[in-house]
Scaffold this motif. Structure first.
Motif, mmCIF file in Angstrom:
data_model
loop_
_atom_site.group_PDB
_atom_site.id
_atom_site.type_symbol
_atom_site.label_atom_id
_atom_site.label_comp_id
_atom_site.label_asym_id
_atom_site.label_seq_id
_atom_site.Cartn_x
_atom_site.Cartn_y
_atom_site.Cartn_z
ATOM 1 N N LEU A 35 35.642 31.832 31.725
ATOM 2 C CA LEU A 35 36.278 32.824 32.590
ATOM 3 C C LEU A 35 36.962 33.929 31.780
ATOM 4 C CD1 LEU A 35 37.789 30.708 35.500
ATOM 5 C CD2 LEU A 35 35.830 32.247 35.569
ATOM 6 N N ARG A 36 37.502 33.578 30.655
ATOM 7 C CA ARG A 36 38.155 34.568 29.782
ATOM 8 C C ARG A 36 37.129 35.562 29.259
ATOM 9 N NH1 ARG A 36 40.709 38.040 27.945
ATOM 10 N NH2 ARG A 36 42.517 37.874 26.605
ATOM 11 N N LEU A 37 35.948 35.074 28.892
ATOM 12 C CA LEU A 37 34.866 35.971 28.460
ATOM 13 C C LEU A 37 34.413 36.863 29.615
ATOM 14 C CD1 LEU A 37 32.772 33.575 26.211
ATOM 15 C CD2 LEU A 37 34.162 35.521 25.465
ATOM 16 N N ARG A 38 34.347 36.299 30.813
ATOM 17 C CA ARG A 38 33.993 37.075 32.004
ATOM 18 C C ARG A 38 35.020 38.174 32.234
ATOM 19 N NH1 ARG A 38 30.751 39.676 35.078
ATOM 20 N NH2 ARG A 38 31.220 39.608 37.285
ATOM 21 N N ARG A 39 36.293 37.849 32.048
ATOM 22 C CA ARG A 39 37.361 38.842 32.214
ATOM 23 C C ARG A 39 37.189 39.985 31.221
ATOM 24 N NH1 ARG A 39 41.730 41.239 30.695
ATOM 25 N NH2 ARG A 39 43.387 41.603 32.191
ATOM 26 N N MET A 40 36.887 39.661 29.979
ATOM 27 C CA MET A 40 36.686 40.693 28.962
ATOM 28 C C MET A 40 35.507 41.593 29.339
ATOM 29 S SD MET A 40 37.471 38.394 25.551
ATOM 30 C CE MET A 40 36.565 39.475 24.484
ATOM 31 N N GLU A 41 34.459 41.000 29.869
ATOM 32 C CA GLU A 41 33.289 41.761 30.300
ATOM 33 C C GLU A 41 33.646 42.711 31.446
ATOM 34 O OE1 GLU A 41 29.276 40.674 32.740
ATOM 35 O OE2 GLU A 41 29.795 39.361 31.069
ATOM 36 N N ALA A 43 36.591 43.917 32.199
ATOM 37 C CA ALA A 43 37.489 44.957 31.695
ATOM 38 C C ALA A 43 36.691 46.016 30.929
ATOM 39 C CB ALA A 43 38.558 44.336 30.805
ATOM 40 N N ARG A 44 35.753 45.586 30.120
ATOM 41 C CA ARG A 44 34.916 46.509 29.353
ATOM 42 C C ARG A 44 34.101 47.413 30.286
ATOM 43 N NH1 ARG A 44 33.640 43.154 25.719
ATOM 44 N NH2 ARG A 44 31.976 42.120 26.852
ATOM 45 N N GLN A 45 33.663 46.851 31.409
ATOM 46 C CA GLN A 45 32.872 47.613 32.380
ATOM 47 C C GLN A 45 33.744 48.462 33.308
ATOM 48 O OE1 GLN A 45 30.695 44.546 34.412
ATOM 49 N NE2 GLN A 45 29.282 44.215 32.709
ATOM 50 N N GLN A 50 38.035 43.705 40.319
ATOM 51 C CA GLN A 50 37.636 42.304 40.231
ATOM 52 C C GLN A 50 38.516 41.499 39.280
ATOM 53 O OE1 GLN A 50 33.511 42.661 39.150
ATOM 54 N NE2 GLN A 50 32.857 42.777 41.273
ATOM 55 N N LEU A 51 39.299 42.207 38.468
ATOM 56 C CA LEU A 51 40.142 41.526 37.486
ATOM 57 C C LEU A 51 41.331 40.799 38.113
ATOM 58 C CD1 LEU A 51 40.339 44.011 34.496
ATOM 59 C CD2 LEU A 51 39.062 41.872 34.643
ATOM 60 N N GLU A 52 41.860 41.343 39.198
ATOM 61 C CA GLU A 52 43.093 40.798 39.772
ATOM 62 C C GLU A 52 42.976 39.319 40.135
ATOM 63 O OE1 GLU A 52 46.214 41.692 43.341
ATOM 64 O OE2 GLU A 52 45.046 43.343 42.541
ATOM 65 N N SER A 53 41.940 38.953 40.867
ATOM 66 C CA SER A 53 41.809 37.547 41.256
ATOM 67 C C SER A 53 41.510 36.673 40.043
ATOM 68 C CB SER A 53 40.736 37.364 42.327
ATOM 69 O OG SER A 53 39.462 37.676 41.808
ATOM 70 N N LEU A 54 40.760 37.203 39.099
ATOM 71 C CA LEU A 54 40.477 36.441 37.883
ATOM 72 C C LEU A 54 41.746 36.270 37.050
ATOM 73 C CD1 LEU A 54 38.210 35.001 36.457
ATOM 74 C CD2 LEU A 54 37.597 37.149 35.361
ATOM 75 N N ASP A 55 42.552 37.317 36.972
ATOM 76 C CA ASP A 55 43.829 37.223 36.257
ATOM 77 C C ASP A 55 44.730 36.162 36.868
ATOM 78 O OD1 ASP A 55 43.098 39.156 34.458
ATOM 79 O OD2 ASP A 55 44.409 40.715 35.251
#
Length: 153
Positions: A35-41, A43-45, A50-55
Protein backbone atom coordinates in the motif's frame (compact mmCIF):
# COMPACT_ATOMS: atom_id res chain seq x y z
CA UNK A 1 12.28 8.14 7.03
CA UNK A 2 13.35 4.57 7.64
CA UNK A 3 10.60 2.33 6.19
CA UNK A 4 10.86 -0.05 9.14
CA UNK A 5 10.45 2.79 11.62
CA UNK A 6 7.51 4.04 9.58
CA UNK A 7 5.89 0.60 9.75
CA UNK A 8 6.51 0.38 13.49
CA UNK A 9 4.80 3.75 14.01
CA UNK A 10 1.93 2.54 11.80
CA UNK A 11 1.57 -0.73 13.75
CA UNK A 12 1.52 1.00 17.14
CA UNK A 13 -1.05 3.54 15.90
CA UNK A 14 -3.15 0.70 14.48
CA UNK A 15 -3.02 -1.24 17.73
CA UNK A 16 -4.11 1.88 19.58
CA UNK A 17 -7.02 2.46 17.20
CA UNK A 18 -8.00 -1.19 17.42
CA UNK A 19 -7.90 -1.14 21.23
CA UNK A 20 -10.09 1.98 21.28
CA UNK A 21 -12.59 0.53 18.82
CA UNK A 22 -11.74 3.00 16.04
CA UNK A 23 -10.38 0.41 13.60
CA UNK A 24 -10.47 -3.27 12.83
CA UNK A 25 -7.25 -3.59 10.87
CA UNK A 26 -3.53 -3.97 11.44
CA UNK A 27 -1.75 -4.60 8.16
CA UNK A 28 1.16 -7.01 7.99
CA UNK A 29 4.54 -5.60 6.99
CA UNK A 30 4.06 -6.94 3.45
CA UNK A 31 0.56 -5.51 3.12
CA UNK A 32 1.74 -2.16 4.41
CA UNK A 33 4.67 -2.10 1.98
CA UNK A 34 2.39 -2.79 -0.99
CA UNK A 35 0.00 0.00 0.00
CA UNK A 36 2.89 2.37 0.69
CA UNK A 37 4.23 1.75 -2.82
CA UNK A 38 0.73 2.36 -4.19
CA UNK A 39 0.62 5.65 -2.28
CA UNK A 40 3.93 6.73 -3.80
CA UNK A 41 2.60 5.88 -7.26
CA UNK A 42 -0.60 7.88 -6.73
CA UNK A 43 1.38 10.87 -5.42
CA UNK A 44 3.75 10.72 -8.40
CA UNK A 45 0.75 10.68 -10.75
CA UNK A 46 -0.81 13.64 -8.94
CA UNK A 47 -3.94 11.68 -8.01
CA UNK A 48 -4.33 13.47 -4.71
CA UNK A 49 -8.03 12.75 -4.28
CA UNK A 50 -7.25 9.03 -3.99
CA UNK A 51 -4.51 9.60 -1.42
CA UNK A 52 -6.79 10.65 1.44
CA UNK A 53 -8.42 7.27 2.07
CA UNK A 54 -5.10 5.50 1.57
CA UNK A 55 -3.41 7.88 4.01
CA UNK A 56 -6.10 7.08 6.55
CA UNK A 57 -5.53 3.37 6.12
CA UNK A 58 -1.74 3.74 6.31
CA UNK A 59 -2.06 6.02 9.37
CA UNK A 60 0.13 8.39 7.39
CA UNK A 61 1.18 11.22 9.68
CA UNK A 62 -0.84 9.82 12.57
CA UNK A 63 1.76 10.74 15.18
CA UNK A 64 3.39 13.76 13.55
CA UNK A 65 0.40 15.72 12.23
CA UNK A 66 -0.65 17.93 15.15
CA UNK A 67 -4.03 18.86 13.67
CA UNK A 68 -5.06 15.23 13.13
CA UNK A 69 -3.64 14.33 16.51
CA UNK A 70 -5.60 17.13 18.22
CA UNK A 71 -8.87 15.83 16.80
CA UNK A 72 -8.00 12.27 17.80
CA UNK A 73 -7.15 13.38 21.34
CA UNK A 74 -10.51 15.14 21.63
CA UNK A 75 -12.31 11.91 20.73
CA UNK A 76 -10.18 9.77 23.04
CA UNK A 77 -9.48 12.09 25.97
CA UNK A 78 -10.24 9.40 28.54
CA UNK A 79 -8.29 6.57 26.91
CA UNK A 80 -6.37 4.59 29.54
CA UNK A 81 -3.29 4.54 27.30
CA UNK A 82 -2.70 8.27 27.84
CA UNK A 83 -2.24 7.82 31.61
CA UNK A 84 1.48 7.03 31.53
CA UNK A 85 4.22 5.49 29.39
CA UNK A 86 3.63 2.17 31.18
CA UNK A 87 -0.09 2.33 30.43
CA UNK A 88 0.66 3.05 26.79
CA UNK A 89 3.02 0.08 26.58
CA UNK A 90 0.11 -2.23 27.38
CA UNK A 91 -0.36 -2.10 23.59
CA UNK A 92 2.92 -4.01 23.16
CA UNK A 93 3.53 -7.71 23.53
CA UNK A 94 5.81 -8.74 26.44
CA UNK A 95 8.64 -9.76 24.11
CA UNK A 96 8.38 -6.36 22.39
CA UNK A 97 8.67 -4.55 25.71
CA UNK A 98 11.71 -6.72 26.48
CA UNK A 99 13.44 -5.38 23.35
CA UNK A 100 13.29 -1.80 24.58
CA UNK A 101 16.46 -0.31 26.04
CA UNK A 102 14.63 0.58 29.25
CA UNK A 103 11.06 0.26 30.61
CA UNK A 104 8.61 2.84 29.23
CA UNK A 105 10.90 3.84 26.34
CA UNK A 106 8.23 3.28 23.67
CA UNK A 107 5.57 4.89 25.84
CA UNK A 108 7.71 7.99 26.30
CA UNK A 109 8.31 8.21 22.57
CA UNK A 110 4.69 7.84 21.48
CA UNK A 111 3.22 9.95 24.27
CA UNK A 112 5.80 12.62 23.40
CA UNK A 113 3.88 13.24 20.17
CA UNK A 114 0.83 14.25 22.20
CA UNK A 115 2.53 17.55 23.11
CA UNK A 116 2.48 18.82 19.53
CA UNK A 117 -1.14 19.99 19.29
CA UNK A 118 -0.74 22.10 22.43
CA UNK A 119 2.39 23.77 21.06
CA UNK A 120 1.07 24.91 17.68
CA UNK A 121 0.91 28.55 18.76
CA UNK A 122 4.45 28.48 20.18
CA UNK A 123 6.81 27.80 17.27
CA UNK A 124 9.95 27.73 19.42
CA UNK A 125 8.51 25.16 21.85
CA UNK A 126 7.05 23.21 18.91
CA UNK A 127 10.48 22.97 17.23
CA UNK A 128 12.06 21.93 20.53
CA UNK A 129 9.46 19.18 20.97
CA UNK A 130 10.20 17.94 17.45
CA UNK A 131 13.94 17.85 18.20
CA UNK A 132 13.25 15.88 21.38
CA UNK A 133 11.14 13.43 19.38
CA UNK A 134 13.97 12.98 16.87
CA UNK A 135 16.35 12.10 19.70
CA UNK A 136 13.84 9.64 21.14
CA UNK A 137 13.27 8.11 17.69
CA UNK A 138 16.99 7.56 17.19
CA UNK A 139 17.24 5.78 20.52
CA UNK A 140 14.10 3.65 20.07
CA UNK A 141 14.95 0.20 18.69
CA UNK A 142 12.86 -1.71 16.20
CA UNK A 143 10.94 -3.74 18.75
CA UNK A 144 7.98 -5.17 16.84
CA UNK A 145 7.72 -8.93 16.60
CA UNK A 146 7.39 -8.51 12.83
CA UNK A 147 11.09 -7.59 12.71
CA UNK A 148 12.27 -10.41 14.97
CA UNK A 149 10.68 -13.53 13.50
CA UNK A 150 12.97 -16.53 13.45
CA UNK A 151 12.08 -19.14 10.88
CA UNK A 152 11.91 -22.66 12.25
CA UNK A 153 13.53 -25.76 10.77
Amino acid sequence: MDPYREYQDYAVASRLLLALGHSREVLSLGQYARLRLRRMELARQGRLSQLESLDERLRYGFWSNPLRLREFLRRTAHAPYWASPSAFEALLFPEERARLRYPDQAGEYYLGWLRLPHLLMDPVAFEEALREQEVRAQALPLFLNAFHRVLGP
